[in-house]
Design an enzyme around this catalytic site. Structure first.
Site, PDB file in Angstrom:
ATOM      1  CB  SER A   1      -8.357   0.823   5.854  1.00 31.39           C
ATOM      2  OG  SER A   1      -9.090   1.999   5.712  1.00 31.39           O
TER       3      SER A   1
ATOM      4  CB  SER B   1      -8.180   3.692   2.990  1.00 33.94           C
ATOM      5  OG  SER B   1      -7.302   3.069   3.917  1.00 33.94           O
TER       6      SER B   1
ATOM      7  CE  LYS C   1      -3.852   2.087   2.609  1.00 31.91           C
ATOM      8  NZ  LYS C   1      -4.711   1.982   3.808  1.00 31.91           N
TER       9      LYS C   1
HETATM   10  N1  GLN Z   1     -13.199   4.043   6.627  1.00 29.49           N
HETATM   11  C1  GLN Z   1     -12.522   4.499   7.792  1.00 29.49           C
HETATM   12  C2  GLN Z   1     -12.136   5.951   7.630  1.00 29.49           C
HETATM   13  O1  GLN Z   1     -12.465   6.497   6.641  1.00 29.49           O
HETATM   14  C3  GLN Z   1     -11.312   3.657   8.058  1.00 29.49           C
HETATM   15  C4  GLN Z   1     -10.105   4.053   7.317  1.00 29.49           C
HETATM   16  C5  GLN Z   1      -8.907   3.236   7.687  1.00 29.49           C
HETATM   17  O2  GLN Z   1      -9.020   2.223   8.367  1.00 29.49           O
HETATM   18  N2  GLN Z   1      -7.750   3.714   7.278  1.00 29.49           N
HETATM   19  O3  GLN Z   1     -11.525   6.528   8.466  1.00 29.49           O
END
Ligand code: GLN
Length: 484
Positions: free
Chosen positions: A184, A160, A85
């Site tokens: 995410s 994400s 990532k």
């Molecule tokens: N969807 C969550 C957010 O927008 C989690 C994001 C993540 O785990 N990086 O913060």
């Protein structure tokens, strides 16, 4: 769904790859080249890779082949083609975090997880698309365009770590790393039909990770099956002097532990995760998974997590507060993008941040700064910390009764691109099943559990107490066997 099917492809298992290499049926160099060819063909459709690290990958593949030629025993990930990532550092390679503000930035060092993967023989093919600074649930917040779901390219892959999930689903890597701050890793894995792991907070070093919310950030693997995900965790887990929050607890052999039957384990089902807002088909698929656990000899019983309803606001206060502090360093001076049209230093800061950050990141910096400001700190940030403590204690109480807790990973399957972009609040609310475990610091695995009638993957989330990843893997393995 016709075009879609062409993008889904199961990678070989790590055991198969290792056997092929050891027997000389394949060379790591050819394997890597084959993956680059597939990336060339498929990536334009899915937008999974943001950059390729071809030179470094080929040098590593040659090292692996040299070992194999000598007949030396091969390290556990010898030749395994992987993607990383784009919030994790690989020395000299772009690290955009999905943001324009980091365009052109090249980190001077490797993340600990990158060092560990390469020491275990992995071949790192390139950097994977994600929501900007890992903020999002659909990968639509990337400054470099959304990733498409290999199962159905009209749909989001989740976020994400959308690129990390889609790469495994489309066999553009045999395994990947993502990060999970509020879901995410788990949510995109569930949207793309692959396995994703959120290790216990501190189990995996965060050194070399571009921080979003430091008290919540975890790095975790994606793979096509539970055993491979466990093998990847074996390699990246463990204490690291570079990360003061990394745990000194010994690392279990998660792969071997995942082979243990789940019979006799007590599995809790929290009613709070099966109520309003849950898509009925997702609910029914998870129920089938729970039946499979019973059939395998698990003792299934109800548990109660009554503060769950406070988790989304709590998470979005703490995560944004920490993000506002972490993102202060992107000032146009030290990293990446600098606005060219500014007469004064103050204007340069302001223009660089305004032009470099996307809308969602700015929204969160504003929310977080507000929550931390004098006069509001006690009402918002402090209160959120108190609720976080309650949520964590509630999980520990439940874990006094059960070894693991199972829930849907997401209340809905993968949605259409653009469907939720106009309503950030609806997007936040859909994180309801994942943010609780993030706040509590416990670990979780998501495992494919079946599909909706339209063929969209449904993931089951298996949560276990701190440092009990092995338990989560055992349960996930049982669900995997029953649903494949
Ligand atoms: N969807 C969550 C957010 O927008 C989690 C994001 C993540 O785990 N990086 O913060």
């Amino acid at each position: 769904m016709k075009i879609a099917e062409t993008f889904v492809e199961k990678p070989k298992t790590l055991a198969e790859l290792c056997a092929d290499l050891t027997a000389g049926r394949i060379k790591a160099v050819d394997l890597a080249n084959g993956y680059y060819q597939r990336i060339e063909k498929v990536n334009p459709h899915l937008n999974v890779y943001l950059s390729l690290t071809r030179e470094r990958a080929m040098a590593q593949a040659e090292r692996v082949d040299a070992l194999a030629r000598k007949g030396d025993p091969l390290p556990p990930l010898a030749g395994v083609p992987m993607g990383i990532k784009d919030v994790l550092m690989m020395q000299g390679a772009p690290a955009t975090a999905g943001s324009k503000i980091l365009e052109g930035y090249r980190p001077p060092y490797d993340a600990t997880v990158v060092t560990r993967l390469e020491s275990a023989g992995a071949v790192l093919l390139g950097k994977l698309n994600c929501d900007e600074f890992a903020m999002g649930s659909s990968n639509e917040n990337s400054a470099y365009g959304p990733v498409r779901n290999p199962v159905d390219p009209e749909r989001v892959p989740g976020g994400s770590s959308g690129g990390s999930a889609a790469a495994v689903a489309a066999n553009l890597a045999a395994g990947t790393l993502g990060t999970d701050t509020g879901g995410s890793v788990r949510q995109p894995a569930s949207f793309c039909g692959v396995v994703g792991v959120m290790p216990t907070y501190g189990r995996v070093s965060r050194y070399g990770l571009i921080a979003f919310a430091s008290s919540l950030d975890r790095i975790g693997p994606f793979a096509a099956n539970v055993r491979d995900a466990a093998t990847l965790l074996n390699v990246i887990a463990g204490h690291d002097a570079h990360d003061a929050t990394s745990s000194p607890a010994p690392v279990e052999d998660y792969a071997v532990e995942s082979d243990q039957p789940a019979a006799g384990l007590r599995v809790g089902v929290p009613a709070e995760y099966f109520g309003e807002g849950l898509d009925p088909e997702v609910g029914a698929t998870i129920e089938k998974g729970i039946e499979a656990l019973k059939a395998a000899g698990c003792v299934v019983k109800p548990v109660s997590l009554p503060h769950t309803k406070y988790a989304v606001p709590t998470y979005y206060l703490i995560a944004t507060a920490e993000a506002s502090a972490n993102l202060a360093r992107f000032d146009g001076v030290r990293y990446g993008y600098r606005s060219p049209h500014s007469a004064t230093l103050a204007a340069m800061y302001s223009h660089s941040r305004n032009e470099g950050f996307g809308a969602e990141v700015k929204r969160r910096i504003l929310l977080g700064t507000y929550a931390l400001s004098a006069g509001y700190y006690d009402a918002y940030y402090l209160k959120a910390q108190q609720v976080r403590r309650l949520l964590a204690e509630e999980f520990l109480r439940a874990f006094a009764e059960v070894d693991a807790i199972v829930t849907p990973t997401s209340p809905v399957p993968a949605f259409k691109l653009g469907e939720k972009t106009g309503d950030p609040l609806a997007m936040y609310l859909a994180d309801i099943y994942t943010v609780t475990a993030s706040l509590a610091g416990i670990c979780g695995v998501t495992v494919p559990c079946g599909a909706t009638s339209g063929g969209l993957p449904v993931g089951m989330q298996v949560l276990a107490r701190h440092l009990c990843e092995s338990t989560a893997f055992r349960i996930a393995r049982t669900v995997e066997e029953a649903s494949s």
